[in-house]
Design a protein around this motif. Structure first.
Motif, PDB file in Angstrom:
ATOM      1  N   CYS A 257       4.309  21.239 -16.852  1.00 48.56           N
ATOM      2  CA  CYS A 257       5.577  20.612 -17.270  1.00 48.56           C
ATOM      3  C   CYS A 257       5.754  20.750 -18.776  1.00 48.56           C
ATOM      4  O   CYS A 257       6.857  21.072 -19.261  1.00 48.56           O
ATOM      5  CB  CYS A 257       5.594  19.144 -16.865  1.00 48.56           C
ATOM      6  N   ARG A 258       4.697  20.506 -19.519  1.00 48.75           N
ATOM      7  CA  ARG A 258       4.759  20.621 -20.985  1.00 48.75           C
ATOM      8  C   ARG A 258       4.947  22.078 -21.416  1.00 48.75           C
ATOM      9  O   ARG A 258       5.758  22.391 -22.297  1.00 48.75           O
ATOM     10  CB  ARG A 258       3.473  20.047 -21.589  1.00 48.75           C
ATOM     11  N   GLN A 261       8.459  23.442 -21.058  1.00 48.42           N
ATOM     12  CA  GLN A 261       9.357  22.991 -22.121  1.00 48.42           C
ATOM     13  C   GLN A 261       9.165  23.803 -23.402  1.00 48.42           C
ATOM     14  O   GLN A 261      10.118  24.066 -24.130  1.00 48.42           O
ATOM     15  CB  GLN A 261       9.111  21.511 -22.412  1.00 48.42           C
ATOM     16  N   GLU A 262       7.924  24.193 -23.665  1.00 46.30           N
ATOM     17  CA  GLU A 262       7.617  24.935 -24.900  1.00 46.30           C
ATOM     18  C   GLU A 262       7.945  26.426 -24.780  1.00 46.30           C
ATOM     19  O   GLU A 262       8.167  27.096 -25.791  1.00 46.30           O
ATOM     20  CB  GLU A 262       6.130  24.776 -25.242  1.00 46.30           C
ATOM     21  N   ARG A 264       9.640  30.051 -24.360  1.00 48.86           N
ATOM     22  CA  ARG A 264      10.916  30.535 -24.900  1.00 48.86           C
ATOM     23  C   ARG A 264      11.633  31.493 -23.966  1.00 48.86           C
ATOM     24  O   ARG A 264      12.847  31.668 -24.089  1.00 48.86           O
ATOM     25  CB  ARG A 264      10.669  31.253 -26.239  1.00 48.86           C
ATOM     26  N   ARG A 346      13.194  31.112 -14.701  1.00 45.67           N
ATOM     27  CA  ARG A 346      13.571  29.741 -15.031  1.00 45.67           C
ATOM     28  C   ARG A 346      14.683  29.218 -14.123  1.00 45.67           C
ATOM     29  O   ARG A 346      14.681  28.053 -13.725  1.00 45.67           O
ATOM     30  CB  ARG A 346      14.049  29.664 -16.476  1.00 45.67           C
ATOM     31  N   GLY A 354      12.178  21.989 -11.165  1.00 45.40           N
ATOM     32  CA  GLY A 354      11.107  22.207 -12.123  1.00 45.40           C
ATOM     33  C   GLY A 354       9.744  21.930 -11.512  1.00 45.40           C
ATOM     34  O   GLY A 354       9.568  21.874 -10.288  1.00 45.40           O
TER      35      GLY A 354
END
Length: 521
Positions: A257-258, A261-262, A264, A346, A354
């Motif tokens: 999950c983290r 988010q990071e 690109r 994505r 997600g």
């Protein structure tokens, strides 16, 4: 006793056939229109559905046994007695299909059982000659023993078909579609050959990608290895994410999950920390997504080496799993991803909410692919397997983590877990040997199992996967099958798993913490 055996066989095979048919129809989907074209499409999907063929086979066995009962007993006994199948069907719906039954339905099941009991205690019909019963039982056992042999041959054919066609096509189109990629690697501790595993992702012949690692804290032994990687490959975008809020029971998914988010880039590629890849790995995985119908991609895996007996058995297990995966791909398409590779755009990840819905799931890799397939997208298989550094584990540790996997499978896919019965070649061969009328027939069954099993293992593991451990240790495959059979039996009676020092129960694949394992235990 003999009457109970034949009745039990009729009820069991008939009920399992109906449950398998129900599961198959849910996989096939509803018929929304009754035009000839729509019906033809449903028929084609049905013919490729493995569970439909399992259902037909089981119901055929049940019908044959039912006819045998009618030839032995009066119909006034057979029909009431076999109505016990209604009660068995209710139990199967509850525990295999996870259906909810009201108190009224349970009351109806109880009344059926009472009716069967009344029919049973009435004046019993004469028992048929034991020779006829033994002959019929032996024929049924022989027919069942052929099923795993057919499965092994089908797996070999599926492997030959996949590897023969996919590799030339992948080489031809590997450079046509190269979207930017974010490689996500959640870490906890160090695996054997960790630096070389990580470095293989830094040597990719790919125009634009980044690698993101995640650990829970700075004390993780993987941190120095990742920092060394940053120094050795300054031209590669490598980032290390440390800490973060702990969410859910699955620490790996919390890190994902983290990392998501990071990240690109639009294409996410997740691999376990013990995976090592070739320089063209990213090109071949990304090329699969040139087809917009592909929603996720995964990869088979092979061993680099096996430093212990437990690791050898683990390698044989991956060989068996690969054969099953290739058979499933040929029959109905893949419905899961694996930890060796789980690639997903994505946009597709957002469609399933997600990674957050997987925070408490035991088999997050399986669930990711399953949810993508449910959305109507294909889960495709990379043309080449990845390499894996199997740990130097004891046989006991190997058996423990295999049992944990089987318990998880029983909870997330109970029908598939029970269906493993028809792939237990060594068990069915043993039954056939016991019932065989002569030593020559017994030897024929043993030889048939050994030849077909080793041939299938060679095609899948040596010719297809190119696994060096399988090439040297293929003769140990029947021993793995023996371990696997007893683990499969044990998985029916255990509902708790131990994972990373914690004990969990499972509820439809979700892990519910019970207690911590005492230190030193």
């Amino acid at each position: 006793m003999r009457t109970a055996l034949i009745l039990g066989f009729v009820v069991l095979t008939g009920t399992l056939g109906e449950i398998s048919l129900t599961h198959a129809m849910k996989q096939i989907g509803e018929v929304h229109e009754f035009s000839p074209v729509a019906i033809w499409r449903v028929l084609l999907r049905s013919l490729r559905q493995m569970w439909l063929w399992i259902a037909v086979s089981l119901m055929a066995f049940s019908f044959y046994a039912f006819l045998t009962m009618l030839s032995w007993y009066p119909v006034s006994f057979v029909v009431p007695a076999t109505s016990l199948a209604y009660a068995a069907g209710a139990l199967g719906a509850k525990f295999l299909l996870r259906e909810k039954l009201s108190a009224m339905r349970w009351a109806g099941v109880a009344f059926i059982c009472c009716g069967v009991a009344l029919a049973w205690v009435d004046q019993m019909p004469p028992v048929p000659h034991m020779g006829d019963f033994y002959r019929d039982l032996r024929e049924l056992a022989f027919a069942a023993a052929l099923a795993p042999l057919a499965f092994y041959l089908f797996s070999a054919w599926a492997a030959w078909r996949f590897f023969r066609s996919s590799r030339p096509r992948a080489t031809l189109h590997a450079g046509d579609f190269t979207p930017p990629v974010s490689i996500l690697k959640p870490l906890r501790g160090l695996d054997r050959g960790a630096y070389e595993n990580f470095a293989s992702f830094c040597r990719q012949e790919y125009p634009q990608y980044e690698i993101l690692f995640a650990v829970s804290d700075e004390d993780d032994p993987a941190v120095p290895v990742v920092r060394r990687l940053m120094r050795d490959f300054p031209e590669i975008s490598i980032r290390l994410v440390v800490g973060g809020e702990t969410k859910g029971t699955n620490n790996k998914v919390g890190k994902l999950c983290r990392l998501a988010q990071e990240a690109r880039y639009p294409l996410l590629v997740i691999t376990d920390s013990d995976v090592r890849v070739a320089p063209d790995y990213l090109r071949k995985v990304a090329a699969l997504f040139a087809d917009p119908k592909v929603g996720a991609a995964t990869a088979l895996y092979r061993a680099l080496e096996a430093p212990s007996f437990g690791a050898i058995m683990d390698t044989m297990g991956s060989l068996s799993f690969s054969g099953s995966a290739l058979a499933a791909r040929s029959l109905e398409g893949l419905k899961f991803t694996m930890g060796s590779t789980a690639a997903i755009p994505r946009e597709r990840l957002a469609e399933i909410g997600g990674f957050a819905p997987l925070l408490d799931m035991h088999s997050d890799d399986y669930e990711l692919g399953r949810r993508i397939a449910q959305r109507g997208y294909r889960v495709e298989l990379a043309p080449d397997p990845v390499d894996m550094e199997f740990p130097s584990e004891s046989l006991r540790n190997y058996l423990r983590h295999e049992l944990r996997w089987l318990i998880g499978l029983r909870h997330i896919r109970p029908g598939g877990h029970f269906g493993l019965l028809m792939t237990q070649g060594i068990a069915w061969a043993a039954i056939a040997v016991i019932l065989a009328p002569s030593l020559a027939a017994s030897a024929a069954w043993i030889s048939a199992y050994a030849i077909v099993r080793l041939f299938s293992g060679y095609v899948v593991g040596v010719w297809g996967l190119g696994d060096p451990v399988v090439r040297r240790k293929l003769w140990l495959l029947p021993l793995h099958d023996l371990f696997w059979f007893f683990l499969w039996l044990a998985s029916f009676g255990i509902n708790r798993i131990e994972w990373r020092g914690l004990v969990f129960t499972l509820d439809k694949g979700r892990m519910i913490p019970v207690a911590s394992r005492p230190q030193g235990a």
